[in-house]
Design a protein around this motif. Structure first.
Motif, PDB file in Angstrom:
ATOM      1  N   VAL A   1       0.837  -1.193   0.000  1.00 17.18           N
ATOM      2  CA  VAL A   1       0.000   0.000   0.000  1.00 17.18           C
ATOM      3  C   VAL A   1       0.877   1.248   0.000  1.00 17.18           C
ATOM      4  O   VAL A   1       0.671   2.179  -0.780  1.00 17.18           O
ATOM      5  CB  VAL A   1      -0.958   0.007   1.219  1.00 17.18           C
ATOM      6  CG1 VAL A   1      -1.705   1.328   1.327  1.00 17.18           C
ATOM      7  CG2 VAL A   1      -1.933  -1.159   1.146  1.00 17.18           C
TER       8      VAL A   1
ATOM      9  N   ILE B   1      -7.227  -3.860  -1.369  1.00 16.82           N
ATOM     10  CA  ILE B   1      -8.451  -3.082  -1.191  1.00 16.82           C
ATOM     11  C   ILE B   1      -8.111  -1.757  -0.514  1.00 16.82           C
ATOM     12  O   ILE B   1      -8.614  -0.702  -0.893  1.00 16.82           O
ATOM     13  CB  ILE B   1      -9.508  -3.886  -0.417  1.00 16.82           C
ATOM     14  CG1 ILE B   1      -9.932  -5.103  -1.262  1.00 16.82           C
ATOM     15  CG2 ILE B   1     -10.706  -3.021  -0.039  1.00 16.82           C
ATOM     16  CD1 ILE B   1     -10.804  -6.103  -0.530  1.00 16.82           C
ATOM     17  N   ASP B   2      -7.207  -1.800   0.472  1.00 16.68           N
ATOM     18  CA  ASP B   2      -6.754  -0.566   1.121  1.00 16.68           C
ATOM     19  C   ASP B   2      -5.989   0.313   0.129  1.00 16.68           C
ATOM     20  O   ASP B   2      -6.139   1.534   0.128  1.00 16.68           O
ATOM     21  CB  ASP B   2      -5.861  -0.870   2.318  1.00 16.68           C
ATOM     22  CG  ASP B   2      -6.619  -1.509   3.477  1.00 16.68           C
ATOM     23  OD1 ASP B   2      -7.873  -1.446   3.492  1.00 16.68           O
ATOM     24  OD2 ASP B   2      -5.955  -2.092   4.356  1.00 16.68           O
TER      25      ASP B   2
ATOM     26  N   ASP C   1      -8.495   1.949  -2.152  1.00 14.23           N
ATOM     27  CA  ASP C   1      -9.187   3.014  -1.444  1.00 14.23           C
ATOM     28  C   ASP C   1      -8.310   4.268  -1.370  1.00 14.23           C
ATOM     29  O   ASP C   1      -8.769   5.379  -1.649  1.00 14.23           O
ATOM     30  CB  ASP C   1      -9.586   2.550  -0.048  1.00 14.23           C
ATOM     31  CG  ASP C   1     -10.431   3.570   0.691  1.00 14.23           C
ATOM     32  OD1 ASP C   1     -11.313   4.194   0.060  1.00 14.23           O
ATOM     33  OD2 ASP C   1     -10.209   3.744   1.905  1.00 14.23           O
ATOM     34  N   GLY C   2      -7.042   4.090  -1.026  1.00 14.94           N
ATOM     35  CA  GLY C   2      -6.124   5.230  -0.946  1.00 14.94           C
ATOM     36  C   GLY C   2      -5.916   5.902  -2.288  1.00 14.94           C
ATOM     37  O   GLY C   2      -5.869   7.137  -2.376  1.00 14.94           O
TER      38      GLY C   2
ATOM     39  N   ASP D   1      -0.284  -6.812   3.206  1.00 18.58           N
ATOM     40  CA  ASP D   1      -1.043  -5.619   2.824  1.00 18.58           C
ATOM     41  C   ASP D   1      -2.280  -5.988   2.018  1.00 18.58           C
ATOM     42  O   ASP D   1      -2.323  -7.005   1.339  1.00 18.58           O
ATOM     43  CB  ASP D   1      -0.175  -4.670   1.992  1.00 18.58           C
ATOM     44  CG  ASP D   1       0.596  -3.681   2.841  1.00 18.58           C
ATOM     45  OD1 ASP D   1       0.584  -3.818   4.083  1.00 18.58           O
ATOM     46  OD2 ASP D   1       1.204  -2.764   2.266  1.00 18.58           O
ATOM     47  N   SER D   2      -3.249  -5.104   2.063  1.00 16.52           N
ATOM     48  CA  SER D   2      -4.505  -5.299   1.356  1.00 16.52           C
ATOM     49  C   SER D   2      -4.568  -4.402   0.129  1.00 16.52           C
ATOM     50  O   SER D   2      -4.434  -3.172   0.235  1.00 16.52           O
ATOM     51  CB  SER D   2      -5.671  -4.965   2.292  1.00 16.52           C
ATOM     52  OG  SER D   2      -6.864  -4.808   1.555  1.00 16.52           O
TER      53      SER D   2
ATOM     54  N   GLN E   1      -9.028   7.831  -3.196  1.00 19.62           N
ATOM     55  CA  GLN E   1      -9.098   9.083  -2.433  1.00 19.62           C
ATOM     56  C   GLN E   1      -8.241  10.170  -3.071  1.00 19.62           C
ATOM     57  O   GLN E   1      -8.495  11.359  -2.863  1.00 19.62           O
ATOM     58  CB  GLN E   1      -8.680   8.854  -0.981  1.00 19.62           C
ATOM     59  CG  GLN E   1      -9.712   8.102  -0.180  1.00 19.62           C
ATOM     60  CD  GLN E   1      -9.283   7.885   1.255  1.00 19.62           C
ATOM     61  OE1 GLN E   1      -8.522   8.646   1.828  1.00 19.62           O
ATOM     62  NE2 GLN E   1      -9.785   6.810   1.844  1.00 19.62           N
TER      63      GLN E   1
ATOM     64  N   VAL F   1     -14.883  -0.326  -3.004  1.00 19.38           N
ATOM     65  CA  VAL F   1     -14.767   0.551  -1.840  1.00 19.38           C
ATOM     66  C   VAL F   1     -15.027   2.007  -2.210  1.00 19.38           C
ATOM     67  O   VAL F   1     -15.177   2.844  -1.339  1.00 19.38           O
ATOM     68  CB  VAL F   1     -13.376   0.418  -1.171  1.00 19.38           C
ATOM     69  CG1 VAL F   1     -13.194  -0.957  -0.570  1.00 19.38           C
ATOM     70  CG2 VAL F   1     -12.257   0.758  -2.147  1.00 19.38           C
TER      71      VAL F   1
END
Length: 138
Positions: free
Chosen positions: A41, A69-70, A73-74, A66-67, A77, A94
């Motif tokens: 990530v 998906i995270d 999302d980052g 680590d994901s 954003q 997400v």
């Protein structure tokens, strides 16, 4: 590729080196630029802050637990559209900027059309001929 086909700046978020290089080589062959390959990530977000990224291709399971998906999302954003490239496609997104998922194993021949359609949809374009390899979320 026709002159009107966009040539994108792409970020690959993938912890398997062989898969990352296969994806990179396929995307380069279609005239795209790969701005970086990230396996966590943190590295994905670092690259996205230092280079313009039109679209990120993101695995769901990354290095060090680590994901993806995270990571998605980052990146979303930051306003970066994402398409998952995974053997474990999540059931939903997400963020509205997470357009869809290309299931592994995939054929590199269909990768370009999936990338172009994902980018077009993320930018508010019409959904045209969605390739079979791409599952859309919205």
């Amino acid at each position: 590729m026709s002159d009107s086909t966009p040539k994108l700046n792409l970020l690959i978020v993938e912890d398997e080196a062989l898969i990352a290089m296969t994806v990179k080589d396929a995307l380069l062959s279609y005239g795209h630029t790969v701005v970086g390959i990230a396996d966590t990530v943190t590295s994905a977000l670092d690259i996205s802050r230092s280079c313009p990224v039109d679209l990120a291709l993101c695995d769901v399971r990354l290095a060090n637990g680590d994901s993806g998906i995270d990571a998605a999302d980052g990146l979303a954003q930051q306003g970066i559209p994402v398409v998952y490239l995974s053997g474990n496609c999540p059931p939903d997104a997400v963020s509205p900027l997470v357009v869809g998922c290309i299931s592994k194993p995939f054929h590199t021949a269909g990768l370009n059309s999936a990338v172009l359609v994902s980018y077009q949809i993320a930018k508010g374009g019409e959904r045209i001929e969605v390739p079979p390899a791409l599952t859309l979320y919205n």
